[in-house]
Write a protein that holds these residues in place. Structure first.
Motif, short mmCIF file in Angstrom:
data_model
loop_
_atom_site.label_atom_id
_atom_site.label_comp_id
_atom_site.label_asym_id
_atom_site.label_seq_id
_atom_site.Cartn_x
_atom_site.Cartn_y
_atom_site.Cartn_z
N ARG A 138 0.86 -1.18 0.00
CA ARG A 138 0.00 0.00 0.00
C ARG A 138 0.90 1.23 0.00
NH1 ARG A 138 -2.99 -3.51 -0.78
NH2 ARG A 138 -5.05 -3.92 0.11
N TYR B 160 7.17 -1.00 7.05
CA TYR B 160 6.38 0.22 6.93
C TYR B 160 7.29 1.42 7.13
CZ TYR B 160 6.73 -0.47 11.94
OH TYR B 160 7.24 -0.68 13.20
N LEU C 180 3.06 5.71 9.23
CA LEU C 180 2.01 4.85 9.76
C LEU C 180 1.95 4.88 11.27
CD1 LEU C 180 -0.15 2.69 9.09
CD2 LEU C 180 1.67 0.97 9.22
N VAL C 181 3.03 5.19 11.93
CA VAL C 181 3.06 5.05 13.39
C VAL C 181 3.37 6.36 14.11
CG1 VAL C 181 3.68 2.61 13.31
CG2 VAL C 181 5.49 4.34 13.26
N SER D 210 2.81 10.68 14.40
CA SER D 210 2.02 11.85 14.04
C SER D 210 2.21 12.91 15.11
CB SER D 210 0.54 11.48 13.88
OG SER D 210 -0.03 11.14 15.13
N LEU E 221 0.26 -0.44 16.63
CA LEU E 221 0.23 -1.26 15.42
C LEU E 221 0.39 -2.73 15.77
CD1 LEU E 221 0.25 -1.55 12.35
CD2 LEU E 221 2.71 -1.08 12.40
N CYS F 53 -3.67 -5.62 5.19
CA CYS F 53 -3.11 -4.31 4.87
C CYS F 53 -4.15 -3.21 5.05
CB CYS F 53 -2.58 -4.31 3.44
SG CYS F 53 -1.12 -5.34 3.18
N LEU G 117 -4.13 0.03 7.94
CA LEU G 117 -4.27 1.45 7.66
C LEU G 117 -5.37 2.10 8.49
CD1 LEU G 117 -3.87 1.49 3.78
CD2 LEU G 117 -2.16 2.01 5.52
N LEU H 12 -4.86 4.52 11.76
CA LEU H 12 -4.83 5.98 11.73
C LEU H 12 -6.23 6.53 11.91
CD1 LEU H 12 -2.46 6.34 8.67
CD2 LEU H 12 -1.85 6.60 11.06
N ARG I 143 -2.88 11.84 10.21
CA ARG I 143 -1.81 11.49 9.26
C ARG I 143 -1.30 12.76 8.61
NH1 ARG I 143 -1.69 10.17 3.77
NH2 ARG I 143 -3.95 10.29 3.64
N ILE J 120 2.87 7.23 3.57
CA ILE J 120 2.86 5.89 4.15
C ILE J 120 3.21 4.91 3.04
CG2 ILE J 120 1.48 4.06 5.20
CD1 ILE J 120 -0.18 6.18 6.54
N LEU K 145 3.81 0.71 2.76
CA LEU K 145 3.57 -0.51 3.53
C LEU K 145 3.84 -1.71 2.62
CD1 LEU K 145 2.43 -1.90 6.11
CD2 LEU K 145 0.17 -1.74 5.05
#
Length: 777
Positions: free
Chosen positions: A437, A584, A588-589, A591, A603, A626, A630, A633, A638, A642, A644
């Motif tokens: 992704r 990733y 994704l993790v 912010s 996650l 997948c 996502l 989030l 975000r 990202i 992945l």
């Protein structure tokens, strides 16, 4: 003797005032100039300023007239004071009244001109005389003040309250407070202000009000047009801002195709109907314009409109001349009507008179389209000032379209660059399934430095790569592309993961200063069920086991790529069958609401919860996993790209692998044929025996010819049968066409014709030549 009424109601005639005949005026020379200097702006006297003397009794109507800015007595006194005493000269009353009428006409004309100038934001062109400045409440000031207040009101910076209601601009409806036809104007009673002067002042006030409404409409309409970003939003803003306030219908034509930047368009060019909006008419409503179907929606489809969808603008035609003139034209002229017929098509019905306006849309360098504004017969026709409004709207729309086209081209280039930098399709190597992704930080800017990749390696292995270049720009995307290409080249050399990161670090330093990136490089071996990982400042991967347990792999983080002078360390871990490795980027993790380690823990918990839903014996589907990842989030959580990459390890069981070492001698090809026949019999693939024996013999013969160390032979049974032959010679074989007299050179030709796929890969210790055959012929 005939009595001449003055401008004050109830005043006596001039002949009936004996005190004025016996006492001459005592005004000192220059008194009017002093009064004009003492009067502040807008006609208000300063405190303590001398007040002009009043003759005769003070009437309440005098105060009213002075408040309205009109004082007829001053005009009479000035006319009489020119020759001394008006009563002492025969016919002085007639001359005074004649001067009074001329004064009122001049005031009315000056008020209208001043009101128009104030609404346009300009100062009056004619300077005031001393007599006009003497009157503090002069009528020439009132429309100017009203127009100035309208110009400085909402259109000049007030809140966007939207366009005025329908009919406010030239709609044919009477203005609020305007007298009906035939009725006397307020204040025009017998003995008061003459009707002509009152109507002129009231008309000037109405003109000022209409000009103020036009200014407010133009301000609201241009703000709505400016809110659009892409082409459709700008055109829609023009249509919604003008219908029904300014027009009852609008047609917007644009070039097809639209020129971009400095492109030179072809001649003749074509105009395409982009959008057509109109009023929604009821069943018992008034007649239609003949251009759009009655009862249609506010924004009907272009295909439903009888107006021509395409129009070729021929050089020298009426439409080309109007577009070349740039300024909007009204439909009352022959040239404009011919241009409208050429644009809308011969079968269309163009409203007669001043009920159609054709406004060219000119961008920065050329005309890019045209807009047609239409009004129904029962509505008032367009006025000359409406052409200025149409020009303003057309200018804002054309410039917005020009910028939108340029922005669209830049966004397209950036999107294409980002898309081509990422793999279009992931490979499907033996023993592993892959899913990926990619989400940009914003839909309006689909560029960034995140990337992922999967590279097949010799021996059925696969390299998994995820990286993140610092920044979100075209430069970051370009650097990402160079690093990805470098990683693919280094992977083709079959270098260890730590060596790949070391060379990537050197490449980043050669690209320039501050070219920072993080990267994680892993190599999965499906035969050994092992994975080797090296990390360069990237978030650690997460391994989801078959039973539902998710763990964060402990991999040395290392320094980011581009720092220089840092050694990278690789670790080798178990990769059991059925497990899923998740690689990733930090978008994704991490912010603004959480740090990276909090996000990694969330996650991991999300992966474990998802795996428990499918049970301990079945891993979750890879694509659904997948998508579920996502969802970690939250909305608005975000602010980074990202990337992945998920890898499901299926592996290859030992029973499906056959491996031998062959000495580099003449008997090696024969022994290789016998070993391959036994393995096929054990797997129940005797039908492939003849083809496999022939191909194995040719490849082993070629390896023995150049090898100095033992040759390796390996057979793998999965969905296909794969044969790999390795030697220590770095020279890769190349297929060539043998001549009829050549004794060799046909081995690879047979491999190419019989095998489904084949290839050769250089290793650090030599090379591997492989081919694949389907398990079912």
């Amino acid at each position: 003797m005939t009595e001449h009424p003055t401008s004050h109601e109830g005043r006596q005639p001039l002949a009936a005032r004996p005190q004025e005949r016996t006492r001459p005026r005592q005004e000192a020379p220059g008194a009017a100039d002093d009064a004009a200097v003492a009067a502040p702006p807008h006609g208000r006297p300063h405190p303590g300023a001398p007040v002009p003397a009043q003759h005769g009794p003070v009437d309440p109507a005098d105060g009213a007239a002075g408040a309205d800015g009109v004082n007829g007595t001053d005009g009479v006194d000035r006319a009489a004071g020119a020759d001394g005493d008006a009563a002492g000269v025969p016919g002085a009353a007639d001359a005074a009244n004649a001067a009074l009428g001329a004064s009122h006409e001049s005031l009315a004309r000056g008020a209208a001109r001043t009101a128009a100038g104030a609404c346009d934001g300009e100062a009056p062109a004619r300077p005031r005389t001393a007599a006009e400045a003497e009157r503090p409440g002069s009528a020439a000031h009132v429309p100017s003040q009203a127009g100035a207040r309208a110009a400085d009101g909402p259109a000049a910076g007030g809140p966007d309250t939207g366009a005025p209601e329908a009919g406010a601009l030239g709609g044919g409806l009477p203005e609020a407070g305007a007298p009906e036809a035939g009725a006397p104007a307020p204040g025009a009673a017998a003995g008061g202000l003459p009707a002509q002067g009152a109507q002129g002042a009231q008309g000037a006030s109405g003109a000022a009000r209409r000009e103020g409404e036009r200014l407010r409409f133009v301000g609201a309409a241009t703000r709505r047009i400016a809110r659009g970003i892409d082409l459709d939003e700008i055109v829609l803003g023009l249509c919604r801002a003008t219908v029904p306030t300014f027009a009852d219908a609008i047609l917007v034509y644009l070039r097809d195709p639209l020129p971009v930047g400095d492109e030179r368009p072809v001649d003749p060019f074509v105009l395409r109907l982009r959008r057509a909006d109109r009023l929604r008419l009821t069943e018992d409503g008034p007649g239609d314009l003949g251009l759009l179907p009655a009862g249609a929606a506010v924004a009907p489809d272009v295909e439903q409109s009888p107006a021509a969808e395409l129009c070729e603008v021929r050089s020298g035609g009426h439409l080309a001349e109007v577009l070349r003139g740039v300024r909007p034209v009204s439909g009352d002229s022959e040239a404009a009507r011919a241009a409208l017929h050429e644009l809308l098509g011969e079968g269309s019905v163009v409203p007669s008179g001043e009920r159609a306006v054709l406004a060219p849309l000119r961008g920065r360098r050329r005309v890019i389209g045209a807009a047609v504004f239409l009004r129904r017969p029962e509505r008032a026709p367009f006025e000359p000032n409406d052409l200025l409004v149409a020009a303003q709207l057309a200018t804002h729309t054309a410039l917005g379209i020009d910028k939108a086209v340029l922005y669209g081209r830049e966004a397209y280039i950036a999107d294409e660059l980002q898309r081509t930098m990422l793999p279009e399709n992931l490979p499907q190597p033996t023993g592993v399934r892959l899913a990926s992704r990619y989400l940009p930080a914003a839909e309006t800017a689909r560029v960034g430095g995140d990337w992922y990749d999967a590279i097949p390696l010799p021996g059925s292995r696969v390299a998994l790569v995820v990286g993140d270049v610092m920044g979100h720009s075209m430069t970051s995307a370009a650097i990402m592309g160079q690093l990805r290409t470098t990683a693919q080249t280094l992977a083709g050399l079959d270098l260890p993961p730590q060596e790949v990161l070391h060379h990537l670090d050197e490449q980043a330093q050669r690209l320039g200063e501050n070219r920072m990136a993080t990267c994680l490089y892993a190599v999965y071996d499906p035969v050994a069920h092992r994975i080797t990982i090296a990390n360069a400042g990237h978030p650690p991967p997460i391994l989801l086991h078959l039973g539902g347990r998710a763990e964060v792999l402990r991999v040395p983080s290392g320094a980011p790529i581009g720092v220089g002078g840092v050694d990278f360390e690789a670790v080798e871990l178990d990769a059991p069958a059925g497990a899923t490795l998740l690689l990733y980027t930090d978008g994704l993790v991490e912010s603004r609401l959480r740090d990276v380690w909090t996000g990694i823990e969330q996650l991991r918990e999300r992966l474990a919860a998802t795996a428990q839903l499918t049970g301990p014996d079945h891993p979750p589907p890879l694509e659904a996993l997948c998508d579920d990842v996502l969802d970690v989030l939250g909305p608005g959580d975000r602010d980074d790209d990202i990337a992945l990459l998920a890898a499901r390890f299926d592996g290859i069981t030992p029973s499906d692998v056959a491996y031998w070492f062959l000495e580099p001698e003449d008997a090696a090809p024969g022994r290789a044929r016998r070993l391959a026949r036994r393995a096929l019999a054990r797997w129940g693939l005797e039908d492939l025996g003849d083809a496999v024996e022939l191909l194995v013999s040719e490849v082993v013969t070629n390896a023995v010819r150049y090898a100095s160390r033992p040759v390796t032979l390996r057979l793998l049974r999965t969905e296909v049968l794969r044969c790999e032959v390795g030697d220590d010679s770095p020279q890769l074989p190349r297929q060539r066409r043998a001549r009829d007299t050549d004794e060799g050179g046909r081995g690879l030709f047979l491999v190419n014709r019989l095998a489904r796929r084949w290839g050769a890969t250089r290793l650090s210790t030599g090379k591997v030549v492989w081919f694949e055959l389907p398990t079912r012929l």
